[in-house]
Each structure stands twice: as C-alpha cells, then as structure tokens.
Design a protein around this motif. Sequence first.
Motif, mmCIF file in Angstrom:
data_model
loop_
_atom_site.group_PDB
_atom_site.id
_atom_site.type_symbol
_atom_site.label_atom_id
_atom_site.label_comp_id
_atom_site.label_asym_id
_atom_site.label_seq_id
_atom_site.Cartn_x
_atom_site.Cartn_y
_atom_site.Cartn_z
ATOM 1 N N ASP A 1 0.827 -1.205 0.000
ATOM 2 C CA ASP A 1 0.000 0.000 0.000
ATOM 3 C C ASP A 1 0.861 1.253 0.000
ATOM 4 O O ASP A 1 0.525 2.255 -0.643
ATOM 5 C CB ASP A 1 -0.927 0.003 1.215
ATOM 6 N N GLN A 2 1.996 1.205 0.705
ATOM 7 C CA GLN A 2 2.903 2.354 0.739
ATOM 8 C C GLN A 2 3.515 2.606 -0.639
ATOM 9 O O GLN A 2 3.659 3.754 -1.067
ATOM 10 C CB GLN A 2 4.012 2.128 1.773
ATOM 11 N N VAL A 3 3.885 1.531 -1.325
ATOM 12 C CA VAL A 3 4.437 1.673 -2.680
ATOM 13 C C VAL A 3 3.414 2.324 -3.596
ATOM 14 O O VAL A 3 3.728 3.251 -4.361
ATOM 15 C CB VAL A 3 4.864 0.296 -3.234
ATOM 16 N N VAL A 4 2.177 1.860 -3.530
ATOM 17 C CA VAL A 4 1.116 2.418 -4.365
ATOM 18 C C VAL A 4 0.906 3.898 -4.039
ATOM 19 O O VAL A 4 0.748 4.729 -4.947
ATOM 20 C CB VAL A 4 -0.195 1.630 -4.172
ATOM 21 N N GLN A 5 0.924 4.248 -2.761
ATOM 22 C CA GLN A 5 0.738 5.640 -2.368
ATOM 23 C C GLN A 5 1.858 6.528 -2.917
ATOM 24 O O GLN A 5 1.611 7.652 -3.376
ATOM 25 C CB GLN A 5 0.691 5.742 -0.836
ATOM 26 N N VAL A 6 3.090 6.033 -2.868
ATOM 27 C CA VAL A 6 4.208 6.811 -3.408
ATOM 28 C C VAL A 6 4.051 7.002 -4.909
ATOM 29 O O VAL A 6 4.290 8.096 -5.442
ATOM 30 C CB VAL A 6 5.555 6.123 -3.082
ATOM 31 N N LEU A 7 3.644 5.967 -5.606
ATOM 32 C CA LEU A 7 3.457 6.072 -7.054
ATOM 33 C C LEU A 7 2.359 7.069 -7.401
ATOM 34 O O LEU A 7 2.474 7.840 -8.360
ATOM 35 C CB LEU A 7 3.113 4.697 -7.640
#
Length: 202
Positions: free
Chosen positions: A187-193
């Motif tokens: 979820d953190q990766v998606v938020q950064v993207l």
Amino acid sequence: MARTRAPDHDTQREQILELAANAFAQTSYPSTSMAELAAASGTSKARLYHYYESKEAILFDLLDRYTKRLMLIIAEVEGSSQRRALSESETFAELVRAFLIEYETSHSRHVALLNDVKYLVESQREIILDRQRDIVAAFARQLARAYPGRVTRDNQTALTMMVFGMINWTFTWLKPGGRLGYREFADQVVQVLEHGLVPEGE
C-alpha cells in the motif's frame, strides 16, 4: 516397460525445491553440494538423484516453476481486474500487491531468481531471462496504462525499473511478522506512485 512414478513423486520434488532454495539463499548456490541437499532433505544422495540428475537440474526447475508462477500472477490480476471493472491505476496497484504477497511466501526462491540465473547453462538461462523480460514488459505496459500522463516512451523503462527497485529487494530488510508487513508495504508503494512523498494534507 516404463518405470511408474510414485504417487508422492511431485510432492517430493516440491519439497526438494523448497529445501534447495533455502540452502542456496543461506550458503549460496556454488557452495551447496548434492550431499548437503540430500542431508537437508532427510534422504540419501542416491535417492536425491532419483528425483534430479544434478544440482543444476534442481536450480533450473526451481527457477522455471517460480517464473511461471509470476507470469500466472500477472494473468490472474489482469483477468480479475477485467471482471471487477477496475481502472488501469487500480489494476497496477493490484499487480504490485500480488507480487509482494508472493514475495512474502517465496523469499528463498526470489533470492535464487535474483542471484543464481547466471549458473544455468546458456539454453536454460535464456528461458528464465526471457520470462523475466516478459514480466518486466507486462509491468511496463500496465504502468503506462495506469499513469499515461507521467509515463512516456523516454522514461517508461526507468520508471518500471524504479518500481522493481522498490519491491524486488524487500527480502533484505522487510521481514514477515515485522512492524511493517508485506501487504502494508504494498500500500505504501502504491501511495508513493500515486502521490509521491508529500506532507500529509497537501
């Protein structure tokens, strides 16, 4: 007359692959012998040769099955996204989540994929490398669909490899059962993207 396989033949092979992956990750592929793999499997070296003719055959089967599994995950995510009518950005988020969930349970196999392809003979190495290229290409296509305003022909490869840079080496620091789980990290990766690293509320 052809020799028949024991009912548990495939199960035994899968267990050998799991133990081999763990051994390769812990002590390196070159340093692991067939005798050590036999001992880890709780069997004799002769019996191990009944399932695999060489250590190289074990490595190839391990990587062959694992890369096929990753390709299957891509197909499953794409099919599921179509059935659920997800947007392109939602589909890419699902792809990232699905890979990280797989990485959490395939730690040692993933280490072997990153470190040991070079030990395969050329014909087998090309099979695995071609499949890796297909995986990267699938991510690149979906990334471009998800963020058409940000991903261009000039930066598509760089941005795709940036995503893999965020997720491929999690085994070195993201531990199962830790304060941050694989699903939460996805979820953190998606938020950064989607939003970048910006102060909350902006």
